[in-house]
Design an enzyme around this catalytic site. Sequence first.
Site, PDB file in Angstrom:
ATOM      1  N   TYR A  99      35.140  40.639  39.155  1.00  0.00           N
ATOM      2  CA  TYR A  99      34.916  40.126  40.509  1.00  0.00           C
ATOM      3  C   TYR A  99      33.534  40.596  40.953  1.00  0.00           C
ATOM      4  O   TYR A  99      33.338  41.761  41.292  1.00  0.00           O
ATOM      5  CB  TYR A  99      36.023  40.649  41.429  1.00  0.00           C
ATOM      6  N   LYS A 130      35.254  36.071  38.694  1.00  0.00           N
ATOM      7  CA  LYS A 130      35.329  35.528  40.043  1.00  0.00           C
ATOM      8  C   LYS A 130      33.915  35.593  40.597  1.00  0.00           C
ATOM      9  O   LYS A 130      33.384  36.671  40.892  1.00  0.00           O
ATOM     10  CB  LYS A 130      36.302  36.314  40.926  1.00  0.00           C
TER      11      LYS A 130
END
Length: 296
Positions: A138, A166
């Site tokens: 992420y 992400k």
Amino acid sequence: MARQGEMFRGVTVALVTPFRDGNVDEQGLRKLVDQLIEAGVDALAPCGTTGESPTLSHDEHDRVIAITCEQSNGRAKVMAGTGSNSTAEAIRLTKQAKKAGADGALIVSPYYNKPMQSGFYEHYKAVAEEGELPVVVYNIPGRSAKNIEPETIIKLAELENIVAVKEATGSMDQASQVLAATELTVLSGDDSLTLPLMSLGASGVVSVVGNIVPKDVKAMVEAAHAGKWDEARKLHYKLFGLCRDMLSLATNPIPVKAAMKILGRDTGDLRLPLTSLEEAGVESLKKTLDNYGLKS
């Protein structure tokens, strides 16, 4: 090309953590999980930014993930937020999520301590090797204070358990570089950029607005996957207005929780240091929801 993290292809909703009277509202969380699965989302991400993970105790963090896995019961994937700026803590959280039944780990880039690129690499390598779950990197420099550079992500892609990113840098160039050079699955970390990223080859989104309009987000992503770009663009422009006008009011998840409260779907309670929208923001949000066709 088959990408490595296609288990998370489609729509993952970054769950809010419902609170009531200062505690995690477990029944509210179970209800939200059921509602989202019934709406057709592909995966759930508890204990991310939207879930106010920095304010959860370690026991609460583990419990929220466990409830999500238990309530989902295989009906949707669970991408558990188990990141930390402590590598040892990220490993512990990830191992616990594995025991609870999670399908993958969403690992936010270490925040505040601002590691060098070699530090990012060693952090993710340790979690991937010891955490026992597929890892979604992420990358959100707006919150973590430092970008994981494309070259580092490309190097991470060589590790067996690193399967996806992400992407929340807002950079189409960075996403293009990762997609071109690796087999990692890329998921949008910004609702308003989902369709642009999918046009480059991204596979879906980890969505905040999906807490409110999961069916519309799912419809847009499915249209893009089917090559129905006119339909996907129409949905994108509809969703874009909601994302822009709601999420710009305050730091996430303040406005999405306020919207859920207006719509009768959550208490809207937050934990300090987050505070509720002021009245002017609430009135603006009500107009935004009304314009979208959402009624309280």
